[in-house]
Design a protein around this motif. Structure first.
Motif, PDB file in Angstrom:
ATOM      1  N   GLY A 181       0.796  -1.215   0.000  1.00 59.81           N
ATOM      2  CA  GLY A 181       0.000   0.000   0.000  1.00 59.81           C
ATOM      3  C   GLY A 181       0.833   1.273   0.000  1.00 59.81           C
ATOM      4  O   GLY A 181       1.958   1.313   0.496  1.00 59.81           O
ATOM      5  N   ARG A 182       0.232   2.337  -0.544  1.00 56.18           N
ATOM      6  CA  ARG A 182       0.831   3.678  -0.507  1.00 56.18           C
ATOM      7  C   ARG A 182      -0.248   4.679  -0.058  1.00 56.18           C
ATOM      8  O   ARG A 182      -0.738   4.585   1.039  1.00 56.18           O
ATOM      9  N   GLY A 183      -0.595   5.602  -0.909  1.00 57.04           N
ATOM     10  CA  GLY A 183      -1.538   6.640  -0.504  1.00 57.04           C
ATOM     11  C   GLY A 183      -2.934   6.089  -0.245  1.00 57.04           C
ATOM     12  O   GLY A 183      -3.357   5.119  -0.878  1.00 57.04           O
ATOM     13  N   VAL A 184      -3.627   6.720   0.692  1.00 58.96           N
ATOM     14  CA  VAL A 184      -4.964   6.253   1.091  1.00 58.96           C
ATOM     15  C   VAL A 184      -5.850   7.459   1.364  1.00 58.96           C
ATOM     16  O   VAL A 184      -5.371   8.522   1.755  1.00 58.96           O
ATOM     17  N   ALA A 185      -7.136   7.300   1.139  1.00 59.27           N
ATOM     18  CA  ALA A 185      -8.099   8.363   1.464  1.00 59.27           C
ATOM     19  C   ALA A 185      -9.410   7.718   1.901  1.00 59.27           C
ATOM     20  O   ALA A 185      -9.747   6.613   1.476  1.00 59.27           O
ATOM     21  N   LEU A 186     -10.134   8.437   2.747  1.00 60.36           N
ATOM     22  CA  LEU A 186     -11.448   8.013   3.219  1.00 60.36           C
ATOM     23  C   LEU A 186     -12.511   8.897   2.577  1.00 60.36           C
ATOM     24  O   LEU A 186     -12.353  10.119   2.507  1.00 60.36           O
ATOM     25  N   ALA A 187     -13.588   8.289   2.124  1.00 60.44           N
ATOM     26  CA  ALA A 187     -14.694   9.066   1.558  1.00 60.44           C
ATOM     27  C   ALA A 187     -15.911   8.155   1.478  1.00 60.44           C
ATOM     28  O   ALA A 187     -15.791   6.933   1.640  1.00 60.44           O
ATOM     29  N   ASP A 188     -17.062   8.753   1.237  1.00 61.67           N
ATOM     30  CA  ASP A 188     -18.289   7.974   1.054  1.00 61.67           C
ATOM     31  C   ASP A 188     -18.679   8.076  -0.415  1.00 61.67           C
ATOM     32  O   ASP A 188     -19.406   8.984  -0.813  1.00 61.67           O
ATOM     33  N   PHE A 189     -18.200   7.124  -1.209  1.00 63.84           N
ATOM     34  CA  PHE A 189     -18.330   7.252  -2.659  1.00 63.84           C
ATOM     35  C   PHE A 189     -19.741   6.971  -3.151  1.00 63.84           C
ATOM     36  O   PHE A 189     -20.142   7.486  -4.183  1.00 63.84           O
ATOM     37  N   ASN A 190     -20.490   6.110  -2.455  1.00 68.63           N
ATOM     38  CA  ASN A 190     -21.848   5.803  -2.913  1.00 68.63           C
ATOM     39  C   ASN A 190     -22.908   6.521  -2.078  1.00 68.63           C
ATOM     40  O   ASN A 190     -24.092   6.283  -2.236  1.00 68.63           O
ATOM     41  N   ARG A 191     -22.462   7.400  -1.180  1.00 69.84           N
ATOM     42  CA  ARG A 191     -23.338   8.248  -0.369  1.00 69.84           C
ATOM     43  C   ARG A 191     -24.396   7.429   0.375  1.00 69.84           C
ATOM     44  O   ARG A 191     -25.578   7.771   0.414  1.00 69.84           O
ATOM     45  N   ASP A 192     -23.947   6.340   1.013  1.00 68.65           N
ATOM     46  CA  ASP A 192     -24.858   5.562   1.855  1.00 68.65           C
ATOM     47  C   ASP A 192     -24.584   5.819   3.329  1.00 68.65           C
ATOM     48  O   ASP A 192     -25.137   5.139   4.191  1.00 68.65           O
ATOM     49  N   GLY A 193     -23.712   6.778   3.634  1.00 69.86           N
ATOM     50  CA  GLY A 193     -23.410   7.109   5.026  1.00 69.86           C
ATOM     51  C   GLY A 193     -22.315   6.263   5.633  1.00 69.86           C
ATOM     52  O   GLY A 193     -21.919   6.512   6.770  1.00 69.86           O
ATOM     53  N   LYS A 194     -21.842   5.266   4.913  1.00 72.16           N
ATOM     54  CA  LYS A 194     -20.751   4.430   5.411  1.00 72.16           C
ATOM     55  C   LYS A 194     -19.446   4.875   4.746  1.00 72.16           C
ATOM     56  O   LYS A 194     -19.402   5.106   3.534  1.00 72.16           O
ATOM     57  N   ILE A 239     -15.933   9.316  -9.678  1.00 72.06           N
ATOM     58  CA  ILE A 239     -16.746   8.229  -9.141  1.00 72.06           C
ATOM     59  C   ILE A 239     -18.189   8.712  -9.119  1.00 72.06           C
ATOM     60  O   ILE A 239     -18.563   9.565  -8.306  1.00 72.06           O
ATOM     61  N   ILE A 240     -18.995   8.194 -10.020  1.00 69.11           N
ATOM     62  CA  ILE A 240     -20.348   8.704 -10.231  1.00 69.11           C
ATOM     63  C   ILE A 240     -21.343   7.840  -9.470  1.00 69.11           C
ATOM     64  O   ILE A 240     -21.569   6.680  -9.801  1.00 69.11           O
ATOM     65  N   ARG A 241     -21.938   8.453  -8.475  1.00 70.20           N
ATOM     66  CA  ARG A 241     -22.874   7.725  -7.627  1.00 70.20           C
ATOM     67  C   ARG A 241     -24.133   7.377  -8.416  1.00 70.20           C
ATOM     68  O   ARG A 241     -24.634   8.189  -9.211  1.00 70.20           O
ATOM     69  N   ARG A 242     -24.648   6.174  -8.213  1.00 73.19           N
ATOM     70  CA  ARG A 242     -25.899   5.771  -8.846  1.00 73.19           C
ATOM     71  C   ARG A 242     -26.894   5.343  -7.785  1.00 73.19           C
ATOM     72  O   ARG A 242     -26.520   4.777  -6.761  1.00 73.19           O
ATOM     73  N   GLU A 243     -28.151   5.591  -8.050  1.00 68.24           N
ATOM     74  CA  GLU A 243     -29.196   5.295  -7.064  1.00 68.24           C
ATOM     75  C   GLU A 243     -29.258   3.803  -6.774  1.00 68.24           C
ATOM     76  O   GLU A 243     -29.329   3.384  -5.623  1.00 68.24           O
ATOM     77  N   HIS A 244     -29.255   3.015  -7.815  1.00 63.76           N
ATOM     78  CA  HIS A 244     -29.332   1.568  -7.636  1.00 63.76           C
ATOM     79  C   HIS A 244     -28.130   0.951  -8.329  1.00 63.76           C
ATOM     80  O   HIS A 244     -28.051   0.937  -9.547  1.00 63.76           O
ATOM     81  N   GLY A 245     -27.208   0.470  -7.572  1.00 64.64           N
ATOM     82  CA  GLY A 245     -26.021  -0.125  -8.163  1.00 64.64           C
ATOM     83  C   GLY A 245     -24.766   0.598  -7.733  1.00 64.64           C
ATOM     84  O   GLY A 245     -24.807   1.688  -7.153  1.00 64.64           O
TER      85      GLY A 245
END
Ligand SMILES: [Ca+2]
Ligand SMILES: [Ca+2]
Ligand SMILES: [Ca+2]
Ligand SMILES: [Ca+2]
Length: 409
Positions: free
Chosen positions: A82-95, A169-175
């Motif tokens: 591993g090298r660089g790391v980041a935290l984010a909520d890519f699918n916007r489910d709160g996790k 990273i394009i969030r989708r409603e279902h999927g």
């Protein structure tokens, strides 16, 4: 802090190594480390992506100890480096999700899932995204304020050229989210020996700027880039503070919007690689507007306040709540989508210091950028055709390099 060895009145602040008793004293070829409420609802957990061995995901037990959940959660990746790391909520489910690069190995985009009370992370990296490269810093940020997060790989031209890469990273409603490769423009830097990299808003125009450092095997200057897409989009930058007024590393910021639901950011106590990200929750909102913001501090304190339409496109300071709410209990491993507000403290709008960039004149205004700044050419609003979600067609460049002396007024 070791209170017995410290004497603050004489300026002595002693630290004691508690790694063994905390349960984090593990042998590691440590590279990336990122700290935030990854599994917990408020307390800080620790993710380490390691070289020559498994990664660590230390789950905060709330009593000063941690349990390594990397293997059970599926993020131990024992054969990669591993090298660089980041935290984010890519699918916007709160996790909270985890993205990191592996040195000349497959890059990972792990979405946090939960089933039957157990957390598992699932790698949704596409073949293009995961393509091995000599990666250093990894950045997750919304560079064009369109609500969708981008991921930037700062690659190190090790023994040959190695261009940097950028994905939306394009969030989708279902999927699962779609992963679209973008052209990073001037930030491609195929010969750049990229090491660290950060984003911040240097000129207060609400658009994130990108700073890359280079070196290690050859001296190269810093480079600074500004985005060239999305100037008409709405944004909000939120700065939570500790009780002492410092930046609240480890805080969780949830922005509720009028049309697009909740957006989550972590004030990351780490991230990147050979660098550290700014302690600001930057939200790109497209044409949407915020309705309220909720901050959860690592000790469980929570505060929320409304966001007025007039506060859009500004920087909101969120002070630590002054009342004496009881601390939140340690969180279960399964993190709820939206944390309960039962311990929250509603902040009045008035105590929050509002720094409005348009009012202060601290930088070029969003709407006046093209007209007032000789260093920038006015950019059109995205034509709809450029928003095609076509993974095979990197359609526009995203960054233009700037001379730092021209950047600040
Ligand atoms: Ca590893
Ligand atoms: Ca998520
Ligand atoms: Ca974006
Ligand atoms: Ca900017």
């Amino acid at each position: 802090m070791d209170p017995e060895a410290s004497d603050l009145y004489r300026g002595i602040l002693a630290l004691r190594d508690v790694a063994a008793e905390a349960g984090v004293s593990k042998y590691t070829g440590g590279r990336g480390v990122s700290v935030g409420p990854i599994l917990s609802s408020s307390a800080s957990d620790i993710f380490c992506d390691n070289e020559n061995g498994p990664n660590f995901l230390f789950h905060n037990q709330g009593d000063g100890t941690f349990v390594d959940a990397a293997a059970s959660a599926g993020v131990d990746d024992p054969h990669q480096h591993g090298r660089g790391v980041a935290l984010a909520d890519f699918n916007r489910d709160g996790k909270v999700d985890i993205v990191y690069g592996n040195w000349n190995g497959p890059h990972r985009l792990y979405l946090q899932m939960s089933a039957h009370g157990k957390v598992r992370f699932r790698d949704i990296a596409s073949p293009k995204f995961s393509m091995p490269s000599p990666v250093r810093t990894v950045i997750a940020a919304d560079f064009d304020n369109d609500q969708e997060l981008e991921i930037f790989f700062n690659n190190f031209a090790h023994r040959s050229s190695s261009a940097n890469r950028l994905f939306r990273i394009i969030r989708r409603e279902h999927g699962d989210p779609l992963i679209e490769e973008l052209n990073p423009g001037d930030a491609l830097e195929p010969e750049g020996r990229g090491t660290g990299g950060v984003v911040t808003d240097f000129d207060g125009d609400g658009m994130l700027d990108l700073i890359l450092s280079h070196g290690e095997s050859m001296a190269q200057p810093l480079s600074v880039f500004r985005g060239n897409q999305g100037f008409s989009n709405n944004w909000l930058r939120v700065v939570p503070r500790t009780r002492f007024g410092a930046f609240a590393r480890g805080a969780k910021v949830v922005l509720y919007t009028k049309k697009s639901g909740a957006h989550l950011r972590i004030i990351d106590g780490g991230s990147g690689y050979l660098c550290e990200m700014e302690p600001v929750a930057h939200f790109g909102l497209g044409k949407d507007e915020a309705s309220s913001v909720e901050v959860t501090w690592p000790d469980g304190k929570m505060a929320s306040r409304n966001v007025a339409s007039t506060e859009m496109n500004s920087v909101l300071e969120i002070p630590y709540p002054r009342d004496e709410d009881r601390l939140q209990d340690p969180a279960p491993l399964e993190t709820p989508t939206n944390a309960s507000s039962s311990h929250s403290c509603a902040l009045e709008t008035s105590p929050c210091v509002l720094t409005h960039t348009e009012a202060t004149g601290a930088g070029p205004t969003r709407d006046a950028v093209g007209a007032t700044s000789p260093t920038r050419t006015a950019q059109p609003v995205w034509p709809p055709s450029l928003l095609q979600k076509n993974q095979d067609s990197p359609v526009f460049s995203v960054f233009s390099s700037v001379i730092s002396g021209l950047f600040c007024p």
